[in-house]
Design a protein around this motif. Structure first.
Motif, PDB file in Angstrom:
ATOM      1  N   GLU A 128      47.109  51.242  43.696  1.00 20.79           N
ATOM      2  CA  GLU A 128      48.003  49.868  43.841  1.00 20.79           C
ATOM      3  C   GLU A 128      47.070  48.580  44.300  1.00 20.79           C
ATOM      4  N   GLN A 129      46.434  48.927  45.319  1.00 20.25           N
ATOM      5  CA  GLN A 129      45.562  47.819  45.765  1.00 20.25           C
ATOM      6  C   GLN A 129      44.453  47.459  44.561  1.00 20.25           C
ATOM      7  N   ALA A 130      43.722  48.412  43.875  1.00 18.73           N
ATOM      8  CA  ALA A 130      42.994  48.145  43.054  1.00 18.73           C
ATOM      9  C   ALA A 130      43.741  47.433  41.785  1.00 18.73           C
ATOM     10  N   GLU A 131      44.834  47.818  41.588  1.00 12.96           N
ATOM     11  CA  GLU A 131      45.366  47.195  40.367  1.00 12.96           C
ATOM     12  C   GLU A 131      45.766  45.901  40.521  1.00 12.96           C
ATOM     13  N   THR A 132      46.190  45.545  41.825  1.00  8.98           N
ATOM     14  CA  THR A 132      46.599  44.279  42.086  1.00  8.98           C
ATOM     15  C   THR A 132      45.359  43.305  41.833  1.00  8.98           C
ATOM     16  N   TYR A 133      44.069  43.728  42.398  1.00  6.10           N
ATOM     17  CA  TYR A 133      42.909  43.020  42.371  1.00  6.10           C
ATOM     18  C   TYR A 133      42.660  42.746  40.696  1.00  6.10           C
ATOM     19  N   TRP A 134      42.847  43.933  40.112  1.00  7.76           N
ATOM     20  CA  TRP A 134      42.489  44.003  38.508  1.00  7.76           C
ATOM     21  C   TRP A 134      43.325  43.034  37.827  1.00  7.76           C
ATOM     22  N   ASN A 135      44.799  43.178  37.974  1.00 10.32           N
ATOM     23  CA  ASN A 135      45.486  42.401  37.152  1.00 10.32           C
ATOM     24  C   ASN A 135      46.138  41.078  37.494  1.00 10.32           C
TER      25      ASN A 135
ATOM     26  N   PRO B 296      42.016  37.430  38.313  1.00 14.13           N
ATOM     27  CA  PRO B 296      42.090  38.948  37.987  1.00 14.13           C
ATOM     28  C   PRO B 296      40.704  39.445  37.553  1.00 14.13           C
ATOM     29  N   MET B 297      40.103  40.442  38.325  1.00 17.76           N
ATOM     30  CA  MET B 297      38.992  41.057  37.909  1.00 17.76           C
ATOM     31  C   MET B 297      38.645  41.543  36.785  1.00 17.76           C
ATOM     32  N   LYS B 298      39.766  41.954  36.042  1.00 20.75           N
ATOM     33  CA  LYS B 298      39.629  42.567  34.748  1.00 20.75           C
ATOM     34  C   LYS B 298      39.100  41.440  33.672  1.00 20.75           C
ATOM     35  N   ASP B 299      39.315  40.237  33.957  1.00 23.59           N
ATOM     36  CA  ASP B 299      38.785  39.057  32.950  1.00 23.59           C
ATOM     37  C   ASP B 299      37.334  38.826  33.115  1.00 23.59           C
ATOM     38  N   ASP B 300      36.758  39.441  34.386  1.00 22.25           N
ATOM     39  CA  ASP B 300      35.294  39.451  34.357  1.00 22.25           C
ATOM     40  C   ASP B 300      34.550  40.660  34.139  1.00 22.25           C
ATOM     41  N   LEU B 301      35.212  41.795  34.352  1.00 16.19           N
ATOM     42  CA  LEU B 301      34.547  43.316  34.301  1.00 16.19           C
ATOM     43  C   LEU B 301      34.799  43.662  33.064  1.00 16.19           C
ATOM     44  N   GLU B 302      36.015  43.625  32.470  1.00 20.23           N
ATOM     45  CA  GLU B 302      36.137  44.418  31.227  1.00 20.23           C
ATOM     46  C   GLU B 302      35.128  44.057  30.091  1.00 20.23           C
ATOM     47  N   PRO B 303      34.878  42.769  29.865  1.00 20.23           N
ATOM     48  CA  PRO B 303      33.590  42.406  28.827  1.00 20.23           C
ATOM     49  C   PRO B 303      32.383  43.050  29.143  1.00 20.23           C
ATOM     50  N   TYR B 304      32.182  43.545  30.324  1.00 22.14           N
ATOM     51  CA  TYR B 304      30.874  44.333  30.434  1.00 22.14           C
ATOM     52  C   TYR B 304      31.150  45.808  30.314  1.00 22.14           C
ATOM     53  N   GLY B 305      32.239  46.392  29.921  1.00 23.03           N
ATOM     54  CA  GLY B 305      32.296  47.611  29.520  1.00 23.03           C
ATOM     55  C   GLY B 305      32.817  48.439  30.921  1.00 23.03           C
ATOM     56  N   ILE B 306      33.511  47.661  32.017  1.00 23.69           N
ATOM     57  CA  ILE B 306      34.023  48.430  33.008  1.00 23.69           C
ATOM     58  C   ILE B 306      35.594  48.375  33.053  1.00 23.69           C
ATOM     59  N   SER B 307      35.938  49.419  32.937  1.00 21.93           N
ATOM     60  CA  SER B 307      37.503  49.660  32.811  1.00 21.93           C
ATOM     61  C   SER B 307      38.281  49.610  34.339  1.00 21.93           C
ATOM     62  N   LEU B 308      39.456  49.622  34.442  1.00 18.95           N
ATOM     63  CA  LEU B 308      40.216  49.820  35.719  1.00 18.95           C
ATOM     64  C   LEU B 308      39.941  50.831  36.420  1.00 18.95           C
ATOM     65  N   GLU B 309      39.843  52.039  35.378  1.00 18.06           N
ATOM     66  CA  GLU B 309      39.476  53.505  35.947  1.00 18.06           C
ATOM     67  C   GLU B 309      38.396  53.389  36.805  1.00 18.06           C
ATOM     68  N   SER B 310      37.177  52.764  36.229  1.00 18.67           N
ATOM     69  CA  SER B 310      35.975  52.674  36.948  1.00 18.67           C
ATOM     70  C   SER B 310      35.876  52.010  37.970  1.00 18.67           C
ATOM     71  N   PHE B 311      36.767  50.802  38.165  1.00 13.38           N
ATOM     72  CA  PHE B 311      36.589  49.934  39.200  1.00 13.38           C
ATOM     73  C   PHE B 311      37.464  50.614  40.298  1.00 13.38           C
ATOM     74  N   ARG B 312      38.310  51.360  40.016  1.00 15.89           N
ATOM     75  CA  ARG B 312      39.329  51.802  40.955  1.00 15.89           C
ATOM     76  C   ARG B 312      38.429  52.996  41.483  1.00 15.89           C
ATOM     77  N   TYR B 313      37.886  53.700  40.768  1.00 11.81           N
ATOM     78  CA  TYR B 313      36.999  54.887  41.224  1.00 11.81           C
ATOM     79  C   TYR B 313      36.128  54.496  42.332  1.00 11.81           C
ATOM     80  N   CYS B 314      35.474  53.399  41.922  1.00 16.14           N
ATOM     81  CA  CYS B 314      34.194  52.841  42.730  1.00 16.14           C
ATOM     82  C   CYS B 314      34.568  52.180  43.873  1.00 16.14           C
ATOM     83  N   SER B 315      35.625  51.672  44.037  1.00 19.08           N
ATOM     84  CA  SER B 315      36.306  50.793  44.971  1.00 19.08           C
ATOM     85  C   SER B 315      37.035  51.446  46.069  1.00 19.08           C
TER      86      SER B 315
END
Length: 395
Positions: free
Chosen positions: A131-138, A150-169
């Motif tokens: 939930e914490q990761a999704e808040t930062y993401w969305n 929202p971090m998805k605005d920056d990370l998704e264009p590089y090919g980083i998904s919410l799943e990858s962000f959540r897994y790594c953080s």
């Protein structure tokens, strides 16, 4: 780059790193669902590697900025030698790729050890992390340094998904803490006993109080501009003599509480002006002068230290208690005990995880990984042109 032990702090560091990218923008690339590293049936998405590469890039950039010939408008710094916090010197681009690989292997090692040690992480804990990761993401967040998009605005264009962000953080941080607790707390293979923890606390922590007195006065001119003006030698001596007197009183046998009360009464101070704390000075934000004074100070004694000069000079009254008197009550608090254990074993644990990465039997999807280079994250900061400067000066 060793993972941070405390839950949430690893994510916060990442959020701070990517807030820089959000301000400066990024260069999008196509999404790619290929795997990057794997052990057995455990595969890391390529987004995990890209995320790690970007994190390492930002860290390397911070080292490069310390170089005399660093130029933020050019990516040439990627071929310069940088020196990291461990004293390792390496060409920046190579260091970045090595660190990204090490992070990916650390993820795999952690998953492997979680299973090997039968670490139980509750569903509620994982759900909270997700939930914490999704808040930062969305949604993004407000922080001390401003609003982070929202971090998805920056990370998704590089090919980083919410799943990858959540897994790594957040998920990684939770698993890292859980394995640490499993190994070092009661019943673990590296268990730290109460006696060992108390000894470490007594040997490394300091119980202190201090208050400060300015050796300058604040003034405001006719334009409303405020500034500090250093006291005259005579005025400063009057202040320091008073504080030195209180130091002498304590070292002569008076109690800290009585001396502090006398100081407050003499100066019409209603609320306690002192800052009190128990901490490991090696991790303290106190200035070097104050830390050195505390290290040299005997238990239940006081000293005074001048910090700064001129219009910035401050006089510190410092008192040190016997840390052994605080040990029982302090360590009885579960949060305090956990923090002391972290201070005691966090570096050892990080080294342990890093050593396991060297023994890990893994596969690398080299042809895919080599498609991603550190320079893909470079966004030049254009210098102000002379024409713009000229227009500004004419106005």
């Amino acid at each position: 780059m060793k993972p941070n032990l405390k839950i949430g702090s690893f994510l916060m560091a990442v959020v701070m790193i990517f807030s820089v990218l959000i301000v400066s923008g990024c260069t999008p690339i196509s999404l790619n669902k290929e795997w990057s590293y794997k052990t057995g049936d455990k595969e890391l998405a390529i987004g995990v590697y890209i995320y790690s590469l970007d994190t390492a890039y930002q860290q390397a950039k911070s080292y490069a900025q310390e170089l005399d010939d660093y130029d933020e408008s050019k990516d040439s710094w990627l071929e310069m030698e940088i020196t990291d916090d461990d004293g390792k010197t390496e060409v920046a681009s190579k260091w970045i790729k090595e660190q990204a690989k090490l992070m990916c292997l650390s993820y795999l090692v952690l998953d492997e050890q979680i299973e090997k040690e039968n670490v139980d992480i509750s569903k509620d804990t994982i759900a909270s992390a997700d939930e914490q990761a999704e808040t930062y993401w969305n949604v993004g967040q407000y922080a001390d340094y401003g609003y982070i998009m929202p971090m998805k605005d920056d990370l998704e264009p590089y090919g980083i998904s919410l799943e990858s962000f959540r897994y790594c953080s957040t998920e990684y941080s939770v698993k890292y803490q859980a394995l640490f607790d499993k190994l070092y707390k009661e019943g673990g293979s590296k268990e730290v006993t109460d006696e060992e923890l108390t000894k470490y606390f007594n040997d490394n922590y300091t119980d202190y109080s201090y208050f400060t007195v300015n050796l300058y006065t604040a003034t405001t001119d006719e334009a409303g501009e405020s500034s500090n003006v250093a006291m005259s030698d005579e005025e400063a001596k009057k202040v320091t003599d008073e504080i030195d007197g209180y130091v002498k009183d304590i070292n002569g046998g008076k109690s800290y509480d009585d001396v502090l009360a006398a100081y407050m009464k003499a100066n019409d101070i209603e609320s306690d002006p002192a800052t009190s704390n128990i901490e490991n000075l090696e991790n303290s934000s106190l200035g070097d002068e104050v830390k050195e004074a505390l290290k040299k100070l005997d238990n239940n004694k006081a000293t005074a230290v001048k910090v700064g000069s001129g219009e910035n000079a401050v006089y510190y009254f410092i008192y040190k208690r016997n840390i052994k008197d605080a040990a029982k009550d302090y360590l009885a608090d579960e949060t305090n005990s956990a923090n002391v254990l972290s201070s005691m074993k966090s570096e050892e644990f990080a080294d342990y995880i890093e050593e396991l990465t060297k023994k890990l039997d893994y596969e690398e999807n080299t042809s895919v990984i080599n498609q991603y280079e550190p320079k893909m994250f470079f966004v030049p900061v254009e210098p102000t042109t002379s024409a713009e400067d000229s227009e500004t000066s004419e106005e």
